[in-house]
Design a protein around this motif. Sequence first.
Motif, PDB file in Angstrom:
ATOM      1  N   PHE A   1       0.852  -1.200   0.000  1.00 18.68           N
ATOM      2  CA  PHE A   1       0.000   0.000   0.000  1.00 18.68           C
ATOM      3  C   PHE A   1       0.883   1.243   0.000  1.00 18.68           C
ATOM      4  O   PHE A   1       2.025   1.208   0.453  1.00 18.68           O
TER       5      PHE A   1
ATOM      6  N   GLY B   1      -1.601  -8.272  -3.434  1.00 22.05           N
ATOM      7  CA  GLY B   1      -2.408  -7.129  -3.856  1.00 22.05           C
ATOM      8  C   GLY B   1      -1.666  -5.836  -3.625  1.00 22.05           C
ATOM      9  O   GLY B   1      -0.618  -5.806  -2.977  1.00 22.05           O
TER      10      GLY B   1
ATOM     11  N   ILE C   1      -2.500  -1.278  -3.362  1.00 22.59           N
ATOM     12  CA  ILE C   1      -3.523  -0.219  -3.354  1.00 22.59           C
ATOM     13  C   ILE C   1      -2.862   1.119  -3.046  1.00 22.59           C
ATOM     14  O   ILE C   1      -1.908   1.185  -2.268  1.00 22.59           O
TER      15      ILE C   1
ATOM     16  N   ARG D   1     -11.926   2.274   2.482  1.00 22.61           N
ATOM     17  CA  ARG D   1     -11.326   1.524   1.362  1.00 22.61           C
ATOM     18  C   ARG D   1     -10.175   0.642   1.872  1.00 22.61           C
ATOM     19  O   ARG D   1     -10.016  -0.498   1.449  1.00 22.61           O
TER      20      ARG D   1
ATOM     21  N   GLU E   1     -11.673  -2.418   3.619  1.00 22.10           N
ATOM     22  CA  GLU E   1     -12.188  -3.408   2.656  1.00 22.10           C
ATOM     23  C   GLU E   1     -11.040  -4.162   1.990  1.00 22.10           C
ATOM     24  O   GLU E   1     -11.095  -5.369   1.798  1.00 22.10           O
ATOM     25  N   TRP E   2     -10.010  -3.423   1.658  1.00 20.62           N
ATOM     26  CA  TRP E   2      -8.852  -4.027   0.984  1.00 20.62           C
ATOM     27  C   TRP E   2      -8.170  -5.040   1.903  1.00 20.62           C
ATOM     28  O   TRP E   2      -7.818  -6.148   1.474  1.00 20.62           O
TER      29      TRP E   2
ATOM     30  N   GLU F   1     -10.039  -8.194   1.871  1.00 23.38           N
ATOM     31  CA  GLU F   1      -9.818  -8.917   0.606  1.00 23.38           C
ATOM     32  C   GLU F   1      -8.472  -9.643   0.625  1.00 23.38           C
ATOM     33  O   GLU F   1      -8.354 -10.770   0.156  1.00 23.38           O
ATOM     34  N   ILE F   2      -7.456  -8.979   1.147  1.00 20.45           N
ATOM     35  CA  ILE F   2      -6.125  -9.603   1.206  1.00 20.45           C
ATOM     36  C   ILE F   2      -6.160 -10.851   2.090  1.00 20.45           C
ATOM     37  O   ILE F   2      -5.621 -11.901   1.737  1.00 20.45           O
TER      38      ILE F   2
END
Length: 163
Positions: free
Chosen positions: A106, A131, A133, A149, A152-153, A156-157
């Motif tokens: 990130f 991932g 972001i 955000r 949520e990310w 997901e990870i």
Amino acid sequence: MKKLVIFYSLDGNTRLIAETISETAGADILELKPVKEITRNNFLKYFAGGKDAILKAEPELLPLELNSSDYDLIFIGTPVWAWTYAPALRTFFKNNDIKDKRVALFYCHGGGERNFIEKFEEAVKDSKILGKIGFKDPVRNEKEKDVARAREWAVEILKAVDF
Ligand SMILES: Cc1cc2nc3c(=O)[nH]c(=O)nc-3n(C[C@H](O)[C@H](O)[C@H](O)COP(=O)(O)O)c2cc1C
């Protein structure tokens, strides 16, 4: 599975996202702090930090309180400096072996990323990247939206972890 968030932040944007991810994922958190921090003076910091980033400086860091080798999944965060990652991360990558780890990347930026992400990915090319972001100066732009955000990310990870 042991989870860690590693980050560097000069002005608090990347710290905001790092803390959000740490809380959401139940991950330990480790801030990289140079022994000699660059000035936070709004004008001079771009010269000092930009020069270090371009010259690929590896600033000495204060001793790390956690060992990344103890973790399975590592979230790594940085501000974009001169289209690359911050020098503190360069020192970290040099001194710590994270190959064979799952990583999630990130970053925070001011709107000019150029080919930043290629450089960031290259630095962790031996790890498995789950991932990535980016956030545009979240503290002074869309703070609430970006925190949501980031949450949520992170979820997901965690779902993407393959063990
Ligand atoms: C030395 C320096 C160089 C920067 N270079 C870039 C850049 O190349 N592209 C960009 O979009 N933002 C650049 N920025 C802006 C930061 O990436 C952005 O403000 C970020 O949100 C700061 O994160 P932080 O608060 O965690 O330090 C730079 C900032 C500094 C201090």
